[in-house]
Design a protein around this motif. Structure first.
Motif, PDB file in Angstrom:
ATOM      1  N   GLN A 242       0.837  -1.204   0.000  1.00  0.00           N
ATOM      2  CA  GLN A 242       0.000   0.000   0.000  1.00  0.00           C
ATOM      3  C   GLN A 242       0.875   1.259   0.000  1.00  0.00           C
ATOM      4  N   LEU A 243       1.982   1.199   0.718  1.00  0.00           N
ATOM      5  CA  LEU A 243       2.927   2.315   0.703  1.00  0.00           C
ATOM      6  C   LEU A 243       3.455   2.531  -0.718  1.00  0.00           C
ATOM      7  N   ALA A 244       3.703   1.420  -1.427  1.00  0.00           N
ATOM      8  CA  ALA A 244       4.200   1.524  -2.808  1.00  0.00           C
ATOM      9  C   ALA A 244       3.169   2.222  -3.706  1.00  0.00           C
ATOM     10  N   LEU A 245       1.891   1.886  -3.533  1.00  0.00           N
ATOM     11  CA  LEU A 245       0.844   2.543  -4.327  1.00  0.00           C
ATOM     12  C   LEU A 245       0.787   4.041  -4.006  1.00  0.00           C
ATOM     13  N   PRO A 265       8.418  -7.569   5.554  1.00  0.00           N
ATOM     14  CA  PRO A 265       9.198  -6.837   4.545  1.00  0.00           C
ATOM     15  C   PRO A 265       8.447  -6.731   3.224  1.00  0.00           C
ATOM     16  N   GLY A 266       8.944  -5.871   2.352  1.00  0.00           N
ATOM     17  CA  GLY A 266       8.332  -5.709   1.028  1.00  0.00           C
ATOM     18  C   GLY A 266       9.209  -4.809   0.185  1.00  0.00           C
ATOM     19  N   GLU A 267       8.741  -4.525  -1.024  1.00  0.00           N
ATOM     20  CA  GLU A 267       9.560  -3.735  -1.949  1.00  0.00           C
ATOM     21  C   GLU A 267       8.903  -2.408  -2.268  1.00  0.00           C
ATOM     22  N   LEU A 268       9.731  -1.392  -2.414  1.00  0.00           N
ATOM     23  CA  LEU A 268       9.255  -0.072  -2.833  1.00  0.00           C
ATOM     24  C   LEU A 268       9.774   0.217  -4.234  1.00  0.00           C
ATOM     25  N   PRO A 269       9.011   0.968  -5.049  1.00  0.00           N
ATOM     26  CA  PRO A 269       9.409   1.265  -6.438  1.00  0.00           C
ATOM     27  C   PRO A 269      10.433   2.396  -6.462  1.00  0.00           C
ATOM     28  N   LEU A 270      11.661   2.070  -6.118  1.00  0.00           N
ATOM     29  CA  LEU A 270      12.661   3.124  -5.922  1.00  0.00           C
ATOM     30  C   LEU A 270      12.971   3.888  -7.207  1.00  0.00           C
ATOM     31  N   LEU A 271      12.933   3.195  -8.357  1.00  0.00           N
ATOM     32  CA  LEU A 271      13.224   3.922  -9.597  1.00  0.00           C
ATOM     33  C   LEU A 271      12.110   4.928  -9.900  1.00  0.00           C
ATOM     34  N   ASP A 272      10.857   4.491  -9.746  1.00  0.00           N
ATOM     35  CA  ASP A 272       9.738   5.436  -9.915  1.00  0.00           C
ATOM     36  C   ASP A 272       9.884   6.618  -8.964  1.00  0.00           C
ATOM     37  N   MET A 273      10.258   6.313  -7.745  1.00  0.00           N
ATOM     38  CA  MET A 273      10.376   7.373  -6.735  1.00  0.00           C
ATOM     39  C   MET A 273      11.475   8.359  -7.119  1.00  0.00           C
ATOM     40  N   TYR A 274      12.548   7.818  -7.660  1.00  0.00           N
ATOM     41  CA  TYR A 274      13.660   8.660  -8.109  1.00  0.00           C
ATOM     42  C   TYR A 274      13.225   9.568  -9.257  1.00  0.00           C
ATOM     43  N   LEU A 275      12.514   8.973 -10.216  1.00  0.00           N
ATOM     44  CA  LEU A 275      12.112   9.745 -11.394  1.00  0.00           C
ATOM     45  C   LEU A 275      11.091  10.822 -11.033  1.00  0.00           C
ATOM     46  N   GLY A 277      10.815  12.112  -7.889  1.00  0.00           N
ATOM     47  CA  GLY A 277      11.370  12.997  -6.870  1.00  0.00           C
ATOM     48  C   GLY A 277      10.492  12.948  -5.633  1.00  0.00           C
ATOM     49  N   VAL A 278      10.575  11.825  -4.911  1.00  0.00           N
ATOM     50  CA  VAL A 278       9.703  11.598  -3.760  1.00  0.00           C
ATOM     51  C   VAL A 278      10.486  11.779  -2.467  1.00  0.00           C
ATOM     52  N   THR A 279       9.888  12.490  -1.530  1.00  0.00           N
ATOM     53  CA  THR A 279      10.414  12.508  -0.172  1.00  0.00           C
ATOM     54  C   THR A 279       9.540  11.575   0.656  1.00  0.00           C
ATOM     55  N   LEU A 280      10.151  10.527   1.177  1.00  0.00           N
ATOM     56  CA  LEU A 280       9.413   9.568   2.019  1.00  0.00           C
ATOM     57  C   LEU A 280       9.898   9.694   3.449  1.00  0.00           C
ATOM     58  N   ARG A 281       8.976   9.909   4.346  1.00  0.00           N
ATOM     59  CA  ARG A 281       9.346   9.930   5.761  1.00  0.00           C
ATOM     60  C   ARG A 281       8.602   8.801   6.442  1.00  0.00           C
ATOM     61  N   ILE A 282       9.327   7.965   7.163  1.00  0.00           N
ATOM     62  CA  ILE A 282       8.718   6.902   7.937  1.00  0.00           C
ATOM     63  C   ILE A 282       9.386   6.934   9.302  1.00  0.00           C
ATOM     64  N   ALA A 283       8.637   7.307  10.303  1.00  0.00           N
ATOM     65  CA  ALA A 283       9.283   7.613  11.580  1.00  0.00           C
ATOM     66  C   ALA A 283       8.329   7.408  12.740  1.00  0.00           C
ATOM     67  N   ARG A 284       8.872   6.880  13.829  1.00  0.00           N
ATOM     68  CA  ARG A 284       8.116   6.898  15.081  1.00  0.00           C
ATOM     69  C   ARG A 284       7.910   8.365  15.445  1.00  0.00           C
ATOM     70  N   ASP A 285       6.757   8.648  15.975  1.00  0.00           N
ATOM     71  CA  ASP A 285       6.389  10.045  16.134  1.00  0.00           C
ATOM     72  C   ASP A 285       6.971  10.642  17.414  1.00  0.00           C
TER      73      ASP A 285
END
Ligand SMILES: [Zn+2]
Ligand SMILES: [Zn+2]
Length: 336
Positions: A242-245, A265-275, A277-285
């Motif tokens: 769902q994160l990938a979508l 575990p799972g996979e993220l579309p890193l090439l799409d994200m690169y193209l 220009g995605v900022t992804l934040r995943i953090a305990r609050d």
């Protein structure tokens, strides 16, 4: 005292424990008056957690202060307070930088409701020790309902942090919310109140979608990636797919905030994200730093956090009612 203890999948029970006592002049003892499960508690109750039971559960509540040490200045017995989910001292370098989930004065991951950084008890217990009362506790503003604000310890304030600062930087942004529980619905409410131009809420649960529509969001049961569709995406499903979508649906230089807790575990579309220009934040609050802002928004009347509360249930019914699948039940104590 009794503490509600998670003992096995879908099973919690009251267990006797010693009453907590002040261990220093800066501490407080509080009694939860309205407590609610965090979205991650639902995953724990379903058996998806990574900590072996038994342990005292719960890390979201409004509590009444019962006793304070001599050095405590900001709260007094009788006050209603929000208790943050994580333990933090308020004075180490990280706490002063706002990184309250990474306090250096306590073990890594010190929190209520899961014994992964020491044992601090749970917020479904009758009494709770707060080791750094002035740094941790936030007085509940007058006029705010403890039932509506029980989640300010974590999910409500987290939802504020996931979307409010980004909308301030990008007024009128389009917001995608891919979620499964209270966090995503709080995000819809906050995003609309703070001027998002469009909000799309994606969740297979019809009852959740109905509530999202009340908050002015469009809804969908599932998501096909909508390339360039959104400026801000919030993912709170605990599922990497769902994160990938969500990240595939971002506009150029879009921002994705994830509430995390992907236990598999799972996979993220890193090439799409690169193209893109995605900022992804995943953090305990680092929740303590922004509980006051999240409470202020609630007090403004522009939002309706109480609409997410699905059930108000008597404290005594915790062992039977907590394992049931409810969106956001709040358990209230008549005697505190
Ligand atoms: Zn939580
Ligand atoms: Zn600290």
């Amino acid at each position: 005292m009794r503490e509600l203890t998670y003992v096995a999948r879908r099973t919690v029970e009251w267990r006797e424990a010693p009453d907590p006592e002040l261990q220093g002049a800066g501490e407080a003892i509080v009694a939860p008056v309205a407590a609610t499960p965090c979205d991650v508690d639902s995953a724990i109750l379903a058996g998806h957690g990574f900590v072996e039971p038994p342990f005292a559960l719960g890390h979201e509540c409004v509590a009444r202060v019962v006793e304070t040490g001599d050095a405590v200045a900001s709260v007094a017995p009788g006050d209603l307070v929000v208790v943050p989910w994580s333990i933090n001292c308020g004075s180490c370098d990280r706490c002063r930088a706002g990184l309250t989930a990474h306090c250096e004065a306590v073990p890594h991951m010190a929190m209520y409701g899961a014994p992964i950084g020491g044992s601090w008890g749970g917020l479904f217990s009758e009494l709770v020790r707060v080791p750094y009362a002035d740094a941790m506790l936030v007085p509940l503003p007058t006029g705010l309902d403890p039932v509506a604000m029980a989640s300010a310890s974590d999910n409500w304030s987290l939802a504020w942090r996931l979307v409010a600062p980004h909308l301030k930087a990008r007024p009128g942004a389009r917001v995608l919310v891919v979620a499964r529980g209270s966090i995503g619905l709080y995000v819809c409410d906050i995003a609309r109140a703070l001027g998002a131009s469009d909000v799309l809420y994606v969740d297979p649960e019809p009852e959740h979608r109905e509530l999202a529509r009340v908050f002015g969001a469009a809804t969908a049961e599932t998501l096909e990636p909508l390339p360039q569709g959104f400026d801000i995406a919030v993912e709170a499903t605990g599922r990497v797919a769902q994160l990938a979508l969500a990240v595939k649906s971002l506009a150029p230089e879009g921002i994705c905030e994830s509430a995390g807790n992907h236990f598999r575990p799972g996979e993220l579309p890193l090439l799409d994200m690169y193209l893109t220009g995605v900022t992804l934040r995943i953090a305990r609050d680092n929740v303590r730093a922004h509980i006051p802002d999240a409470l202020a928004l609630a007090a403004s009347g522009k939002v309706s956090p109480k609409a997410v509360v699905s059930h108000v249930i008597d404290w005594e019914d915790l062992p039977t009612a907590l394992p049931e699948k409810h969106l956001k039940p709040v358990f209230v104590r008549a005697d505190a």
